[in-house]
Design an enzyme around this catalytic site. Sequence first.
Site, PDB file in Angstrom:
ATOM      1  N   HIS A  50       1.866  -6.535  -6.239  1.00 62.84           N
ATOM      2  CA  HIS A  50       1.190  -5.258  -6.037  1.00 62.84           C
ATOM      3  C   HIS A  50       0.751  -4.629  -7.353  1.00 62.84           C
ATOM      4  O   HIS A  50       0.643  -3.410  -7.465  1.00 62.84           O
ATOM      5  CB  HIS A  50       2.109  -4.289  -5.297  1.00 62.84           C
ATOM      6  CG  HIS A  50       2.315  -4.645  -3.853  1.00 62.84           C
ATOM      7  ND1 HIS A  50       1.290  -4.679  -2.939  1.00 62.84           N
ATOM      8  CD2 HIS A  50       3.437  -4.983  -3.173  1.00 62.84           C
ATOM      9  CE1 HIS A  50       1.762  -5.022  -1.749  1.00 62.84           C
ATOM     10  NE2 HIS A  50       3.057  -5.225  -1.865  1.00 62.84           N
ATOM     11  N   GLU A 155      11.519  -8.596   4.494  1.00 57.43           N
ATOM     12  CA  GLU A 155      10.576  -7.493   4.686  1.00 57.43           C
ATOM     13  C   GLU A 155      10.080  -7.343   6.113  1.00 57.43           C
ATOM     14  O   GLU A 155       9.319  -6.412   6.399  1.00 57.43           O
ATOM     15  CB  GLU A 155       9.364  -7.691   3.777  1.00 57.43           C
ATOM     16  CG  GLU A 155       9.688  -7.836   2.300  1.00 57.43           C
ATOM     17  CD  GLU A 155       8.441  -8.046   1.464  1.00 57.43           C
ATOM     18  OE1 GLU A 155       7.946  -7.042   0.933  1.00 57.43           O
ATOM     19  OE2 GLU A 155       7.972  -9.200   1.355  1.00 57.43           O
ATOM     20  N   ASP A 181       8.410  -1.715   2.762  1.00 57.07           N
ATOM     21  CA  ASP A 181       7.850  -2.756   3.629  1.00 57.07           C
ATOM     22  C   ASP A 181       8.671  -2.937   4.897  1.00 57.07           C
ATOM     23  O   ASP A 181       8.116  -3.074   5.990  1.00 57.07           O
ATOM     24  CB  ASP A 181       7.772  -4.082   2.873  1.00 57.07           C
ATOM     25  CG  ASP A 181       6.526  -4.192   2.017  1.00 57.07           C
ATOM     26  OD1 ASP A 181       5.432  -3.910   2.527  1.00 57.07           O
ATOM     27  OD2 ASP A 181       6.646  -4.552   0.844  1.00 57.07           O
TER      28      ASP A 181
END
Length: 261
Positions: A50, A155, A181
Amino acid sequence: MDRLERFERLRQRFHDGDPVRGGWVSIPHGEAAELTARHDYDFVVADMEHAPTDVGDLSDLVRGIDAAPGETVPLVRVPSNDEVVIKRALDTGVGGLMVPRIDTVADAEAVVAASTYPPEGIRGTAGTRASGFGADLPEYLDGADDALTRIVQVETLSAVENAADIAAVEGIDALFVGPADLSVALSVPLDYEAEAFEAAVSEVVAAAESAGVPVGVFATDPDRFGTWSNMGFEFGIMGYDAGFLRAGNERLLAAYDENWG
């Protein structure tokens, strides 16, 4: 201390259940990584999932962490569970991996295979920064498989359901929960007190305990550190560089406005 010995020492600390302190770098600049590592974290994760970090940036981040005093180990969160991505990331000289979206035993086995040399695995062999650009290749080939730390992220609901089997895969050293998440996957976005979230965490913690591996969490709020610990998490990554910049600016601007505004 020899580089591989330093890596192996961190991995052993995970297996021994020792408390370890993690940092995080999302700004792809070596000085951000070096500054973070100077604060005596046991490991610092460079994010490629990310963050706008490519493999060239990763090399700079690893060099920055290595330049800091102490024994902080550079780790990397790769963007995906891809053998080529993992190979290139390891070649920069990181001491281990965090891999997102590991939902099944097969996913976890693929992580181990991609980060292990033949005949047990499929990692490609070359003289790269990890092996002193080839000067230390024999020693690196002999020791890297046992020195690298492999952390996989839980996740999704599928990952929670399969957590016990994932944790039991040989070569997996820790499970890791990204609360944002997981909460989104459970349809309780960012609600870490929701019953569904707490139940999922409890299941993951029990699975990790049964396999004898620790489970960690991304912890950005110090007011929740005690809560995370009480939920059974054994280690945490304490925020990230961009978050510290945001929080510091907000705090100082608020104080400025209060006094001069």
